[in-house]
Design an enzyme around this catalytic site. Structure first.
Site, PDB file in Angstrom:
ATOM      1  N   HIS A   1       0.927  -1.153   0.161  1.00  0.00           N
ATOM      2  CA  HIS A   1       0.070   0.051   0.004  1.00  0.00           C
ATOM      3  C   HIS A   1       1.061   1.161   0.311  1.00  0.00           C
ATOM      4  O   HIS A   1       1.774   1.356   0.710  1.00  0.00           O
ATOM      5  CB  HIS A   1      -0.805   0.132   1.204  1.00  0.00           C
ATOM      6  CG  HIS A   1      -1.812   1.203   1.227  1.00  0.00           C
ATOM      7  ND1 HIS A   1      -2.608   1.560   0.436  1.00  0.00           N
ATOM      8  CD2 HIS A   1      -1.545   2.295   2.186  1.00  0.00           C
ATOM      9  CE1 HIS A   1      -3.279   2.817   0.722  1.00  0.00           C
ATOM     10  NE2 HIS A   1      -2.691   3.239   1.865  1.00  0.00           N
ATOM     11  N   SER A   2       0.466   2.220  -1.038  1.00  0.00           N
ATOM     12  CA  SER A   2       1.191   3.310  -0.907  1.00  0.00           C
ATOM     13  C   SER A   2       2.800   3.326  -1.264  1.00  0.00           C
ATOM     14  O   SER A   2       3.174   2.436  -2.106  1.00  0.00           O
ATOM     15  CB  SER A   2       0.919   4.194   0.308  1.00  0.00           C
ATOM     16  OG  SER A   2       1.169   5.644   0.157  1.00  0.00           O
ATOM     17  N   LEU A   3       3.495   3.767  -0.384  1.00  0.00           N
ATOM     18  CA  LEU A   3       5.113   3.558  -0.474  1.00  0.00           C
ATOM     19  C   LEU A   3       5.341   2.337  -0.509  1.00  0.00           C
ATOM     20  O   LEU A   3       6.244   1.456  -1.489  1.00  0.00           O
ATOM     21  CB  LEU A   3       5.809   4.212   0.667  1.00  0.00           C
ATOM     22  CG  LEU A   3       7.394   3.811   0.636  1.00  0.00           C
ATOM     23  CD1 LEU A   3       7.917   4.430  -0.656  1.00  0.00           C
ATOM     24  CD2 LEU A   3       7.874   4.280   2.044  1.00  0.00           C
TER      25      LEU A   3
END
Length: 254
Positions: A90-92
């Protein structure tokens, strides 16, 4: 129940489920791997291992990593690829999962049966937000909360806790803000992109992942913002269960 990995603390595990597909989770910037390991309660079809980077949790005393190359080299070295597995980030964490997968291909290791990216634009997308990893602690935390929310309640009122969180958030943003995408052949791995309909990272940004794999991608959008999986956990985990069930075990070594 979650457990630290016996070798170096690189993973937090959900319950052992021999013979089930292993799901390797890469948390978002500042994220806690235990949050993802707890998904095991609603995902009985997989065995979850969530990546724990140095400088946080049980590894708080260790120096943080501040470059994507460091993270990729370290995680790829210890990531278990002896049996079929999938990757979720998720995300980074989506960017980390992607780059680790590319490193595994370069070294001839087994590739994941499925790469699931969440809440992050395609890695070739130019960054437009100004860097923040150099900001003082208070300013850094305020800007992170403004961009994504998700900071623990009352963190700015506890100096020791604030310094600890700012330390690893700064490292994570430095990893992101110094990252440079380098073109390579698309990955021969099925890719699913998850996102929140109210997130600033919209469907078009998620569809752009299509350029980074050889096949089509499966796009799934949910109600909610950047942390949609907290707002609608049951719905998201049902979708994740479906995606991981469709991952057909096999040898995807490059």
């Amino acid at each position: 129940m979650v457990n630290a990995h016996p070798t170096g603390g690189w993973f937090i595990h959900g319950p052992a489920r021999p013979g089930r597909l292993r799901l390797i989770c890469f948390p978002h910037g500042g994220g806690a791997p235990a949050e993802f390991a707890r998904w095991s309660r609603r995902l009985p079809g997989v065995e979850i291992s969530a990546v724990q980077l140095p400088g946080r949790g049980s590894r708080l005393s260790e120096p943080v990593l501040t470059r994507m190359g460091e993270v990729v080299a370290e995680v790829a070295e210890v990531l278990p690829t002896d049996a079929p597995y999938a990757v979720f980030g998720h995300s980074l964490g989506a960017l980390m999962g992607y780059e680790v997968t590319r490193q595994l291909r370069r070294t001839g290791r087994r590739l994941p049966e499925q790469l699931i990216v969440s809440g992050f634009p395609a890695p070739s997308t130019p960054r437009t937000e100004p860097p923040i990893h150099h900001l003082p602690d208070d300013d850094l935390l305020t800007e992170v909360a403004h961009r994504h929310g998700g900071l623990p309640t009352g963190i700015l009122d506890d100096p020791e806790r604030k310094a600890t969180v700012a330390r690893y958030l700064r490292a994570d943003y430095q990893i992101l803000e110094t990252y440079e995408w380098r073109a390579d052949a698309p990955l021969p791995v099925p890719l699913t992109a998850f996102g929140g309909r109210e997130d600033t990272i919209g469907a078009d940004a998620l569809r752009a992942w299509r350029a980074h794999v050889t096949g089509e991608i499966d796009l799934r959008c949910f109600p909610g913002g950047h942390f949609y999986f907290r707002q609608h956990q049951a719905m998201v985990l049902r979708a994740l269960a479906t995606v991981t069930r469709t991952a057909v075990p096999g040898d995807r070594a490059a």
